[in-house]
Design a protein around this motif. Structure first.
Motif, PDB file in Angstrom:
ATOM      1  N   ALA A  42     -21.657 -10.153 -30.018  1.00 22.38           N
ATOM      2  CA  ALA A  42     -22.688  -9.149 -30.269  1.00 22.38           C
ATOM      3  C   ALA A  42     -23.050  -8.399 -28.989  1.00 22.38           C
ATOM      4  CB  ALA A  42     -23.925  -9.815 -30.866  1.00 22.38           C
ATOM      5  N   LEU A  43     -23.194  -9.131 -27.889  1.00 19.27           N
ATOM      6  CA  LEU A  43     -23.501  -8.493 -26.607  1.00 19.27           C
ATOM      7  C   LEU A  43     -22.389  -7.535 -26.191  1.00 19.27           C
ATOM      8  CD1 LEU A  43     -24.948 -11.573 -24.662  1.00 19.27           C
ATOM      9  CD2 LEU A  43     -26.198  -9.452 -25.175  1.00 19.27           C
ATOM     10  N   ALA A  44     -21.137  -7.983 -26.329  1.00 16.00           N
ATOM     11  CA  ALA A  44     -20.005  -7.133 -25.949  1.00 16.00           C
ATOM     12  C   ALA A  44     -19.893  -5.905 -26.837  1.00 16.00           C
ATOM     13  CB  ALA A  44     -18.714  -7.950 -26.016  1.00 16.00           C
ATOM     14  N   ASP A  45     -20.380  -6.012 -28.052  1.00 19.38           N
ATOM     15  CA  ASP A  45     -20.337  -4.884 -28.993  1.00 19.38           C
ATOM     16  C   ASP A  45     -21.500  -3.917 -28.784  1.00 19.38           C
ATOM     17  OD1 ASP A  45     -19.099  -3.570 -31.250  1.00 19.38           O
ATOM     18  OD2 ASP A  45     -20.762  -4.306 -32.489  1.00 19.38           O
ATOM     19  N   GLY A  46     -22.389  -4.251 -27.843  1.00 18.49           N
ATOM     20  CA  GLY A  46     -23.510  -3.372 -27.553  1.00 18.49           C
ATOM     21  C   GLY A  46     -24.716  -3.560 -28.437  1.00 18.49           C
ATOM     22  N   ALA A 177      -5.230 -19.413 -33.591  1.00 13.47           N
ATOM     23  CA  ALA A 177      -6.529 -18.956 -34.102  1.00 13.47           C
ATOM     24  C   ALA A 177      -6.596 -17.437 -34.111  1.00 13.47           C
ATOM     25  CB  ALA A 177      -7.657 -19.535 -33.246  1.00 13.47           C
ATOM     26  N   LEU A 178      -6.171 -16.810 -33.017  1.00 19.50           N
ATOM     27  CA  LEU A 178      -6.204 -15.348 -32.945  1.00 19.50           C
ATOM     28  C   LEU A 178      -5.232 -14.725 -33.934  1.00 19.50           C
ATOM     29  CD1 LEU A 178      -6.537 -14.838 -29.080  1.00 19.50           C
ATOM     30  CD2 LEU A 178      -8.297 -14.500 -30.844  1.00 19.50           C
ATOM     31  N   ARG A 179      -4.100 -15.374 -34.178  1.00 20.08           N
ATOM     32  CA  ARG A 179      -3.154 -14.853 -35.167  1.00 20.08           C
ATOM     33  C   ARG A 179      -3.760 -14.902 -36.570  1.00 20.08           C
ATOM     34  NH1 ARG A 179       0.127 -15.949 -39.039  1.00 20.08           N
ATOM     35  NH2 ARG A 179      -0.441 -18.165 -39.122  1.00 20.08           N
ATOM     36  N   LEU A 180      -4.396 -16.023 -36.912  1.00 19.98           N
ATOM     37  CA  LEU A 180      -5.018 -16.144 -38.226  1.00 19.98           C
ATOM     38  C   LEU A 180      -6.147 -15.133 -38.406  1.00 19.98           C
ATOM     39  CD1 LEU A 180      -5.102 -20.046 -38.465  1.00 19.98           C
ATOM     40  CD2 LEU A 180      -3.741 -18.510 -39.921  1.00 19.98           C
ATOM     41  N   ILE A 181      -6.922 -14.926 -37.355  1.00 16.42           N
ATOM     42  CA  ILE A 181      -8.024 -13.957 -37.434  1.00 16.42           C
ATOM     43  C   ILE A 181      -7.469 -12.541 -37.563  1.00 16.42           C
ATOM     44  CG2 ILE A 181      -9.862 -12.893 -36.059  1.00 16.42           C
ATOM     45  CD1 ILE A 181     -10.490 -15.751 -35.020  1.00 16.42           C
ATOM     46  N   ALA A 182      -6.423 -12.216 -36.781  1.00 19.47           N
ATOM     47  CA  ALA A 182      -5.830 -10.871 -36.842  1.00 19.47           C
ATOM     48  C   ALA A 182      -5.273 -10.579 -38.232  1.00 19.47           C
ATOM     49  CB  ALA A 182      -4.734 -10.736 -35.782  1.00 19.47           C
ATOM     50  N   ALA A 183      -4.773 -11.606 -38.924  1.00 25.15           N
ATOM     51  CA  ALA A 183      -4.207 -11.407 -40.259  1.00 25.15           C
ATOM     52  C   ALA A 183      -5.271 -10.966 -41.262  1.00 25.15           C
ATOM     53  CB  ALA A 183      -3.545 -12.701 -40.733  1.00 25.15           C
ATOM     54  N   ARG A 184      -6.534 -11.149 -40.925  1.00 27.59           N
ATOM     55  CA  ARG A 184      -7.622 -10.766 -41.837  1.00 27.59           C
ATOM     56  C   ARG A 184      -8.400  -9.568 -41.300  1.00 27.59           C
ATOM     57  NH1 ARG A 184     -10.410 -16.103 -44.249  1.00 27.59           N
ATOM     58  NH2 ARG A 184     -10.474 -14.758 -46.078  1.00 27.59           N
ATOM     59  N   LEU A 193     -13.718  -5.015 -34.189  1.00 30.19           N
ATOM     60  CA  LEU A 193     -14.333  -6.248 -33.692  1.00 30.19           C
ATOM     61  C   LEU A 193     -13.284  -7.329 -33.455  1.00 30.19           C
ATOM     62  CD1 LEU A 193     -17.714  -6.676 -35.623  1.00 30.19           C
ATOM     63  CD2 LEU A 193     -17.360  -6.173 -33.213  1.00 30.19           C
ATOM     64  N   VAL A 194     -12.247  -7.345 -34.269  1.00 31.99           N
ATOM     65  CA  VAL A 194     -11.163  -8.307 -34.066  1.00 31.99           C
ATOM     66  C   VAL A 194     -10.481  -8.044 -32.717  1.00 31.99           C
ATOM     67  CG1 VAL A 194      -8.917  -9.089 -34.898  1.00 31.99           C
ATOM     68  CG2 VAL A 194     -10.786  -8.697 -36.523  1.00 31.99           C
ATOM     69  N   ARG A 195     -10.255  -6.758 -32.405  1.00 32.55           N
ATOM     70  CA  ARG A 195      -9.623  -6.415 -31.125  1.00 32.55           C
ATOM     71  C   ARG A 195     -10.537  -6.781 -29.955  1.00 32.55           C
ATOM     72  NH1 ARG A 195      -8.008  -1.829 -34.254  1.00 32.55           N
ATOM     73  NH2 ARG A 195      -9.753  -0.609 -33.422  1.00 32.55           N
ATOM     74  N   LEU A 196     -11.825  -6.535 -30.106  1.00 30.09           N
ATOM     75  CA  LEU A 196     -12.781  -6.880 -29.051  1.00 30.09           C
ATOM     76  C   LEU A 196     -12.802  -8.385 -28.814  1.00 30.09           C
ATOM     77  CD1 LEU A 196     -15.036  -6.006 -27.087  1.00 30.09           C
ATOM     78  CD2 LEU A 196     -16.646  -6.159 -29.011  1.00 30.09           C
ATOM     79  N   LEU A 197     -12.798  -9.147 -29.868  1.00 29.75           N
ATOM     80  CA  LEU A 197     -12.792 -10.602 -29.744  1.00 29.75           C
ATOM     81  C   LEU A 197     -11.525 -11.078 -29.032  1.00 29.75           C
ATOM     82  CD1 LEU A 197     -14.253 -13.301 -30.708  1.00 29.75           C
ATOM     83  CD2 LEU A 197     -12.555 -13.310 -32.543  1.00 29.75           C
ATOM     84  N   ALA A 198     -10.384 -10.499 -29.401  1.00 30.18           N
ATOM     85  CA  ALA A 198      -9.116 -10.933 -28.817  1.00 30.18           C
ATOM     86  C   ALA A 198      -9.089 -10.730 -27.304  1.00 30.18           C
ATOM     87  CB  ALA A 198      -7.964 -10.186 -29.473  1.00 30.18           C
ATOM     88  N   VAL A 199      -9.729  -9.686 -26.822  1.00 32.68           N
ATOM     89  CA  VAL A 199      -9.753  -9.406 -25.381  1.00 32.68           C
ATOM     90  C   VAL A 199     -10.493 -10.495 -24.619  1.00 32.68           C
ATOM     91  CG1 VAL A 199     -10.651  -7.811 -23.618  1.00 32.68           C
ATOM     92  CG2 VAL A 199      -9.506  -6.906 -25.664  1.00 32.68           C
ATOM     93  N   HIS A 200     -11.562 -11.012 -25.194  1.00 28.30           N
ATOM     94  CA  HIS A 200     -12.459 -11.924 -24.469  1.00 28.30           C
ATOM     95  C   HIS A 200     -12.374 -13.382 -24.930  1.00 28.30           C
ATOM     96  CE1 HIS A 200     -14.571  -8.585 -22.529  1.00 28.30           C
ATOM     97  NE2 HIS A 200     -14.586  -7.968 -23.707  1.00 28.30           N
TER      98      HIS A 200
END
Length: 480
Positions: A42-46, A177-184, A193-200
């Motif tokens: 949430a913080l990273a998303d502003g 975990a990131l692969r499973l999340i990216a699939a959704r 938000l998926v891309r933002l999460l993957a970065v951090h």
């Protein structure tokens, strides 16, 4: 004087989070760790500070409705605890049927209960709404209403991504975990938000033992009844509803009758409201089982007070109450659990809690038996005291607090022993197994006519005319 059994909303949220984790088969700090990830996202998303705090609270309470639908998941998956863990970790056995029509009603129960809990403890409306929408998906494929963006609060995505990253990385490693999340992506969650999460993700997981600095939420300092935690736990098994409240009332009054100081009376009442926390970790099928449990199931039951003790680690301000609560199944002869303590170490508050909990349980019906009458429950405790498992003073205090009944020392071992002879006791135990006179005679190596004489004597002494009634009396008096 009515004792204060309130806690802060923050303490209640922490306890409810732990109960939820146990119910879902997760580590007891799983929701805490997920909440930190949701906040960071949430913080990273502003997001504003308030929205970050709301995401934290929704994550902590997202399982708070899971006890209410435990019976439904038990019927659906066979194991409401292990089955839901498999759902979260994507490890359900191939072929498991999980249709929308079978799961949506359970999701609706979950969301309504968790939203009601948020409302009851006075959390902000954003938190309540988030909990009522927490299973909805970005593309409208979620539950229970099949809402889609923009009708889903953004904090729901923070919650689900933080939760899924914590659970899946623990179960499968971060890459999977990131692969499973990216699939959704663009299904359960927005792609951005998926891309933002993957970065951090790696950085945040590495730092997840240290929480971010959440914005203060004034509502968390308010005080609410501790009984809300007990009530949430007992939604898991409808026949348990109100049990912890009864134990708390009985234990407090028993402590007063036993002359314990007010501080110990207070601690006893609060401990009684907490003592069922560990029950959430045990599948419903075990609680409903009417026969003898296997070793593996029994070991899960032995861990119930251990998990209750862990609540004191998670909420240090309740450490004393959680520690006392975790002694509820200890017995004076060392036959209890989970610490296997005995009379040399058990204190009077611990002895009173054990007696009060046992009496309250006997007086309530269970799926495998009706409720005991007050005299029957008193007889059971008398037999237990005579056998050296319960403290006589504690039993007297509990019975006196319940209905004024008291036991004298002469009502215990000596009188019980003189009621039936050893041979009559042996015959009664065989009768309780449903054996005929001939079968009893063969097992005990006596004649059928001798068995018949013993049965007549047993009926006369116990005031019974049927084997079923004699069996019940034998159970309540501790002969069986």
């Amino acid at each position: 004087m009515q004792l204060d059994h309130t806690v802060t909303v923050e303490e209640a949220v922490q306890l409810l989070a732990m109960v939820g984790d146990l119910s879902m088969g997760q580590p007891t700090d799983g929701s805490i760790r997920s909440a930190r990830l949701a906040e960071r996202l949430a913080l990273a998303d502003g997001a504003e500070e308030g929205a970050c705090a709301h995401a934290r609270l929704v994550t902590l309470l997202r399982w708070s409705g899971c006890t209410a639908n435990a019976s439904g998941f038990s019927a659906l998956l066979g194991d409401d605890v292990g089955g839901r863990d498999a759902m979260l970790t994507h490890t359900l056995p191939p072929g498991t049927r999980m249709s929308f029509t079978s799961v949506a009603p359970l999701a609706r129960i979950h969301c309504e209960v968790s939203g009601a809990i948020a409302e009851a403890v006075g959390l902000p409306p954003e938190v309540e709404t988030g909990l009522r929408r927490v299973w909805e998906h970005h593309d409208g494929g979620g539950m229970p209403e099949r809402l889609a963006a923009p009708h889903i609060p953004r904090l729901v995505y923070y919650v689900n991504l933080g939760s899924d990253l914590e659970i899946l990385a623990r179960a499968h490693g971060i890459d999977e975990a990131l692969r499973l999340i990216a699939a959704r992506s663009d299904k359960k969650y927005p792609a951005a938000l998926v891309r933002l999460l993957a970065v951090h993700a790696r950085e945040w997981l590495d730092a997840n033992d240290a929480p971010p600095c959440p914005a203060p939420v004034p509502a968390l300092a308010a005080r609410v009844p501790l009984s809300i935690v007990a009530d949430m736990i007992e939604l898991k098994l409808p026949w348990l509803l109100g049990y912890s409240r009864r134990v708390a009332d009985l234990a407090e009054r028993a402590a007063l009758m036993a002359g314990l100081p007010p501080a110990q009376q207070h601690c006893l009442g609060r401990a009684a409201l907490l003592h069922g926390i560990g029950r959430a970790a045990v599948p419903n099928a075990i609680w409903q089982h009417s026969g003898k449990l296997g070793a593996a199931d029994w070991e899960k039951l032995r861990l119930v007070p251990y998990w209750t003790a862990r609540a004191g680690v998670q909420v240090p301000s309740l450490r004393a109450e959680a520690a006392l609560a975790s002694h509820v199944y200890e017995r004076l002869d060392g036959s209890g659990y989970y610490r296997d303590l005995d009379a040399d170490t058990l204190t009077m508050p611990q002895r009173i809690l054990a007696a009060a909990a046992a009496y309250a349980a006997l007086r309530m019906p269970r799926p495998w038996r009706p409720a005991f009458t007050a005299p029957e429950a008193a007889a059971v405790l008398a037999a237990e005291a005579a056998a050296g498992r319960f403290d006589l003073q504690a039993v007297n205090a509990a019975l006196g607090a319940a209905d004024g009944t008291r036991l004298d020392a002469g009502d215990t071992a000596a009188k019980r022993k003189s009621l039936l002879s050893e041979r009559e006791t042996a015959v009664l135990r065989r009768l309780s197994l449903g054996e005929s006179n001939k079968e009893v005679a063969r097992e005990l190596k006596i004649s059928p006519s001798t068995v018949r004489t013993h049965v007549e004597s047993i009926f006369r002494k116990l005031g019974c005319s049927t084997r079923t009634a004699a069996t019940l009396k034998g159970l309540t008096l501790g002969f069986i």
